[in-house]
Write a protein that holds these residues in place. Structure first.
Motif, mmCIF file in Angstrom:
data_model
loop_
_atom_site.group_PDB
_atom_site.id
_atom_site.type_symbol
_atom_site.label_atom_id
_atom_site.label_comp_id
_atom_site.label_asym_id
_atom_site.label_seq_id
_atom_site.Cartn_x
_atom_site.Cartn_y
_atom_site.Cartn_z
ATOM 1 N N VAL A 66 0.834 -1.193 0.000
ATOM 2 C CA VAL A 66 0.000 0.000 0.000
ATOM 3 C C VAL A 66 0.874 1.250 0.000
ATOM 4 N N LEU A 114 -2.125 1.140 8.909
ATOM 5 C CA LEU A 114 -1.844 0.162 7.857
ATOM 6 C C LEU A 114 -0.571 -0.631 8.181
ATOM 7 N N HIS A 158 0.434 -4.507 6.695
ATOM 8 C CA HIS A 158 0.617 -4.205 5.278
ATOM 9 C C HIS A 158 2.028 -3.659 5.032
ATOM 10 N N VAL A 181 3.949 -0.848 3.644
ATOM 11 C CA VAL A 181 3.515 0.530 3.404
ATOM 12 C C VAL A 181 4.666 1.401 2.918
ATOM 13 N N ALA A 237 2.820 -0.554 -5.995
ATOM 14 C CA ALA A 237 1.675 -0.654 -5.097
ATOM 15 C C ALA A 237 0.553 -1.511 -5.679
ATOM 16 N N VAL A 261 -2.342 -1.077 -3.899
ATOM 17 C CA VAL A 261 -3.309 -0.029 -3.599
ATOM 18 C C VAL A 261 -2.540 1.255 -3.316
ATOM 19 N N ALA A 296 -10.064 -3.957 -2.064
ATOM 20 C CA ALA A 296 -9.527 -2.893 -1.204
ATOM 21 C C ALA A 296 -9.975 -3.021 0.249
ATOM 22 N N VAL A 344 -7.662 -2.868 3.344
ATOM 23 C CA VAL A 344 -7.175 -1.525 3.674
ATOM 24 C C VAL A 344 -8.207 -0.794 4.525
#
Length: 290
Positions: free
Chosen positions: A3, A19, A24, A26, A55, A57, A142, A145
């Motif tokens: 992400v 996140l 995740h 990041v 990425a 997302v 998504a 997230v």
């Protein structure tokens, strides 16, 4: 998931932190690098394109249409992989959201509008209310997230700009409530009524929601700074509401009054004033002492 969080302001910082906390991978980018570097466990990118390049997302949390358009043109459009998702959590115009959806589709990228309700402390606590619109399958992808940053995701339509309209409706009602609260408290002060008693009575019996309790407390205690929801952003959102109303041919006379009240208050308020400063301006209009 991989992400990218683009925009590490008061809201973006809490989102990025949660996140990372959720596991995740990041990457963060912000115009002021020091804010991005403060997110422990995240990789700091040197550009929007670098943040978006790998990425799955890319979540944008930027202040307005201009800032989001700049990020898109500075590398997000070109660097985001085909099939990756751009999640726009900024409060932007419905018209820009529609254009972004078309531009992403032309590039083989997916797009979901997912603005949020909640002040920075709510973002930090991962308790945001997420308003999502777009193709159901893309929202499904998504969802991890959204689960990491919010307490609930509301799906409001399959066209992304529908989420932007819902967010604008909510912010319009917040600003309306703050203006009305400010006027009511000014009236009570002018009549020598204890405003703390007034607020307790109103919030226990008639208006028990978060807007009235949170902003009512700030108004009674005259806590107008620093900003959680800035007065400048409130004015921006009222302008977006008026633009959306004009596009839909929907009369909103109260929104026009709010625009003028917010504009006047912004000119007379110190920098970094919260939307609660509308009440400060209402008190000044009534000739009440600070």
């Amino acid at each position: 998931m991989r992400v990218a969080v683009i925009g590490i302001g008061k809201m973006g910082a809490g989102i990025a932190h949660n996140l990372v906390k959720a596991g995740h991978t990041v990457t963060v980018w912000n115009r002021s690098r020091d804010k991005a570097a403060a997110i422990e466990g995240a990789r700091v990118a040197n550009s929007v394109a670098e943040a978006a390049r790998d990425a799955e997302v890319a979540l944008t949390m930027l202040s307005d249409d201009t800032a989001l358009a700049a990020a898109l043109n500075d590398g997000l459009f070109d660097a985001l992989p085909r099939g990756a998702i751009h999640v726009s959590s900024s409060t932007i115009s419905a018209s820009l959201s529609d254009r972004i959806a078309d531009d992403h589709a032309a590039r083989g990228q997916d797009y979901v509008a997912a603005p949020v309700f909640g002040r920075p402390d709510v973002a930090a606590a991962a308790q945001l209310t997420v308003i999502a619109a777009g193709p159901a399958a893309v929202i499904d992808r998504a969802q991890p997230v959204f689960d990491a940053i919010g307490r609930r995701t509301w799906r409001v339509g399959d066209r992304p700009s529908q989420a932007n309209i819902v967010k604008l409706c909510g912010n319009y009602l917040i600003v309306s409530s703050v203006q009305s609260l400010g006027e009511a408290v000014a009236l009570a002060r002018g009549a020598d009524v204890d405003t703390s008693v007034l607020l307790e009575l109103l919030t226990e019996n008639l208006f028990s929601g978060r807007v009235h309790t949170t902003y009512g407390g700030a108004i009674v205690e005259k806590r107008y700074r620093p900003a959680g929801f800035g007065l400048d952003l409130a004015l921006k959102d009222v302008r977006l509401v008026l633009a959306a109303a004009d596009a839909a041919d929907v009369p909103m006379p109260v929104a026009s009054l709010l625009h003028d009240a917010a504009l006047a208050a912004l000119h007379r308020s110190p920098p970094e004033s919260d939307v609660a400063a509308l009440a400060e301006f209402a008190a000044k209009n009534a000739g009440l002492p600070d």
